[in-house]
Design a protein around this motif. Structure first.
Motif, PDB file in Angstrom:
ATOM      1  N   LEU A   1      49.925  29.532  36.291  1.00  0.00           N
ATOM      2  CA  LEU A   1      49.721  30.774  36.873  1.00  0.00           C
ATOM      3  C   LEU A   1      50.950  31.421  37.057  1.00  0.00           C
ATOM      4  O   LEU A   1      52.000  30.963  37.299  1.00  0.00           O
ATOM      5  N   ALA A   2      51.327  32.329  36.109  1.00  0.00           N
ATOM      6  CA  ALA A   2      52.562  32.897  36.077  1.00  0.00           C
ATOM      7  C   ALA A   2      53.077  33.482  37.460  1.00  0.00           C
ATOM      8  O   ALA A   2      52.203  34.259  37.941  1.00  0.00           O
ATOM      9  N   PRO A   3      54.136  33.453  37.694  1.00  0.00           N
ATOM     10  CA  PRO A   3      54.615  34.376  38.916  1.00  0.00           C
ATOM     11  C   PRO A   3      54.288  35.765  38.916  1.00  0.00           C
ATOM     12  O   PRO A   3      54.632  36.374  37.857  1.00  0.00           O
ATOM     13  N   GLY A   4      53.835  36.242  39.835  1.00  0.00           N
ATOM     14  CA  GLY A   4      53.606  37.668  40.232  1.00  0.00           C
ATOM     15  C   GLY A   4      52.527  38.260  39.185  1.00  0.00           C
ATOM     16  O   GLY A   4      52.476  39.295  38.810  1.00  0.00           O
ATOM     17  N   THR A   5      51.383  37.338  39.178  1.00  0.00           N
ATOM     18  CA  THR A   5      50.335  37.696  38.601  1.00  0.00           C
ATOM     19  C   THR A   5      49.116  37.349  39.417  1.00  0.00           C
ATOM     20  O   THR A   5      49.101  36.656  40.265  1.00  0.00           O
ATOM     21  N   PHE A   6      47.897  38.211  39.042  1.00  0.00           N
ATOM     22  CA  PHE A   6      46.662  38.246  39.840  1.00  0.00           C
ATOM     23  C   PHE A   6      45.568  37.636  38.637  1.00  0.00           C
ATOM     24  O   PHE A   6      45.415  38.020  37.575  1.00  0.00           O
TER      25      PHE A   6
ATOM     26  N   ARG B   1      51.619  44.629  57.755  1.00  0.00           N
ATOM     27  CA  ARG B   1      51.365  44.679  56.232  1.00  0.00           C
ATOM     28  C   ARG B   1      49.910  44.745  55.710  1.00  0.00           C
ATOM     29  O   ARG B   1      49.854  45.320  54.676  1.00  0.00           O
ATOM     30  N   VAL B   2      49.107  44.408  56.535  1.00  0.00           N
ATOM     31  CA  VAL B   2      47.569  44.353  56.302  1.00  0.00           C
ATOM     32  C   VAL B   2      46.941  45.831  56.896  1.00  0.00           C
ATOM     33  O   VAL B   2      45.793  45.963  56.872  1.00  0.00           O
ATOM     34  N   GLY B   3      47.884  46.437  57.563  1.00  0.00           N
ATOM     35  CA  GLY B   3      47.339  47.827  57.772  1.00  0.00           C
ATOM     36  C   GLY B   3      46.936  47.804  59.219  1.00  0.00           C
ATOM     37  O   GLY B   3      45.854  48.748  59.656  1.00  0.00           O
TER      38      GLY B   3
ATOM     39  N   ILE C   1      40.182  45.531  50.441  1.00  0.00           N
ATOM     40  CA  ILE C   1      40.885  44.340  50.460  1.00  0.00           C
ATOM     41  C   ILE C   1      41.281  43.647  49.052  1.00  0.00           C
ATOM     42  O   ILE C   1      42.479  43.119  49.058  1.00  0.00           O
ATOM     43  N   LEU C   2      40.577  44.280  47.991  1.00  0.00           N
ATOM     44  CA  LEU C   2      41.231  43.682  46.746  1.00  0.00           C
ATOM     45  C   LEU C   2      42.447  44.553  46.385  1.00  0.00           C
ATOM     46  O   LEU C   2      43.513  44.362  45.825  1.00  0.00           O
ATOM     47  N   THR C   3      42.409  45.893  47.022  1.00  0.00           N
ATOM     48  CA  THR C   3      43.590  46.765  46.565  1.00  0.00           C
ATOM     49  C   THR C   3      44.803  46.166  47.445  1.00  0.00           C
ATOM     50  O   THR C   3      45.928  46.180  46.989  1.00  0.00           O
ATOM     51  N   LEU C   4      44.607  45.569  48.755  1.00  0.00           N
ATOM     52  CA  LEU C   4      45.461  44.968  49.556  1.00  0.00           C
ATOM     53  C   LEU C   4      46.205  43.708  48.943  1.00  0.00           C
ATOM     54  O   LEU C   4      47.155  43.450  48.656  1.00  0.00           O
ATOM     55  N   LEU C   5      45.156  42.862  47.955  1.00  0.00           N
ATOM     56  CA  LEU C   5      45.603  41.774  47.309  1.00  0.00           C
ATOM     57  C   LEU C   5      46.359  42.260  46.285  1.00  0.00           C
ATOM     58  O   LEU C   5      47.473  41.626  45.748  1.00  0.00           O
ATOM     59  N   ARG C   6      46.047  43.317  45.290  1.00  0.00           N
ATOM     60  CA  ARG C   6      46.687  43.607  44.291  1.00  0.00           C
ATOM     61  C   ARG C   6      48.114  44.205  44.588  1.00  0.00           C
ATOM     62  O   ARG C   6      48.952  44.007  43.743  1.00  0.00           O
ATOM     63  N   GLU C   7      48.224  45.053  45.589  1.00  0.00           N
ATOM     64  CA  GLU C   7      49.446  45.306  46.304  1.00  0.00           C
ATOM     65  C   GLU C   7      50.554  44.259  46.436  1.00  0.00           C
ATOM     66  O   GLU C   7      51.734  44.284  45.986  1.00  0.00           O
ATOM     67  N   GLY C   8      50.032  43.096  47.109  1.00  0.00           N
ATOM     68  CA  GLY C   8      50.771  41.924  47.131  1.00  0.00           C
ATOM     69  C   GLY C   8      51.479  41.426  45.935  1.00  0.00           C
ATOM     70  O   GLY C   8      52.640  40.953  45.996  1.00  0.00           O
TER      71      GLY C   8
ATOM     72  N   ASP D   1      51.818  43.425  43.156  1.00  0.00           N
ATOM     73  CA  ASP D   1      52.647  44.511  42.315  1.00  0.00           C
ATOM     74  C   ASP D   1      53.964  44.782  43.223  1.00  0.00           C
ATOM     75  O   ASP D   1      54.965  44.839  42.666  1.00  0.00           O
ATOM     76  N   ARG D   2      53.824  44.864  44.560  1.00  0.00           N
ATOM     77  CA  ARG D   2      55.068  45.125  45.424  1.00  0.00           C
ATOM     78  C   ARG D   2      55.835  43.971  45.837  1.00  0.00           C
ATOM     79  O   ARG D   2      57.068  44.145  45.596  1.00  0.00           O
TER      80      ARG D   2
END
Length: 250
Positions: free
Chosen positions: A40-45, A138-140, A190-197, A199-200
């Motif tokens: 698992l490369a750093p910063g990947t989903f 962070r999770v709104g 929820i998936l958008t939240l995980l994706r933002e973690g 990417d951001r």
């Protein structure tokens, strides 16, 4: 069988080498994993998929240090976690990884903030209040710190579970069917939240899912069957994932 050997050095956020996991003995032995190697490369989903009984949840639990392989090794960075004594592993797990379950696993009598703090308190630590509030925001859910789970929707409860996983600022977040109990719209949140973690914040995220739409949020999909990785998709779409799953009977 596909060997996913990319980034197999210490530069990986987490990796497994030659994982075998068997349960039971003799004729009753179930071989959940059969020599799986992934990185698992750093910063990947990454999404892990496959038919029922393919070994995907076992792989997730082994990677997260929640289950020990029968053979093989799991590494977080340059640390061989599968060889650590249980007490040292537990300490490292609290500091390095987070885990989100399909069932929210919240304590109904506790507030949002208390639920987020709970793992640290059970470990004899006192989480910083500012860090707890930061994770909730962070999770709104800023402003909902004193609410109890019964006052929240299913999607909001899963957000609390994610905040609880994020409060230690983990390098890797593992999620086991995090949208399985949610409707499609809430699952998207929820998936958008995980994706933002990813990417951001540059976090590494790994999720087990049965949903091709959910897998479309990932950078990569690993497909398992009978305890081995049999296929891999980069930049997946729901259509491509669905087509590949249909070949596996998933």
């Amino acid at each position: 069988m596909v060997e996913t050997t990319r980034d197999m050095g210490a530069g990986s956020a987490a990796r497994a080498e030659g994982l075998h996991r068997a349960y039971g003995r003799g004729a009753a032995t179930v071989r959940a994993l059969r020599g799986v190697s992934v990185a698992l490369a750093p910063g990947t989903f990454t999404a892990v998929m496959g038919p029922s009984g393919s070994g995907k949840t076992t792989l997730l639990h082994c990677l997260a240090g929640m289950d020990r392989p029968t053979r093989g090794a799991v590494w977080w960075g340059d640390t061989a976690v599968s060889r650590l004594p249980e007490r040292r592993l537990a300490v490292l797990r609290r500091r390095r990884v987070g885990f989100v379950f399909q069932a929210f696993n919240l304590m109904p009598a506790m507030t949002v903030a208390q639920n987020v703090e709970l793992p640290g308190r059970l470990a004899g630590e006192r989480p910083e209040r500012g860090r707890v509030l930061e994770a909730i925001a962070r999770v709104g859910l800023a402003g909902r710190e004193r609410d109890r789970p019964g006052q929240l929707s299913g999607g909001q409860q899963q957000r609390v579970a994610i905040a609880r996983a994020l409060v230690s600022r983990p390098q890797v977040l593992f999620a086991d069917e995090p949208t399985g109990a949610l409707d499609r719209a809430t699952g998207h949140e929820i998936l958008t939240l995980l994706r933002e973690g990813v990417d951001r914040d540059g976090r590494t995220c790994v999720t087990v899912t049965h949903d091709p739409v959910a897998a479309g949020y990932a950078d990569r999909v690993l497909l398992l069957a009978d305890g081995v990785v049999v296929d891999e998709l980069d930049r997946p779409t729901a259509a491509r994932v669905g087509e590949r799953l249909s070949r596996l009977g998933g």
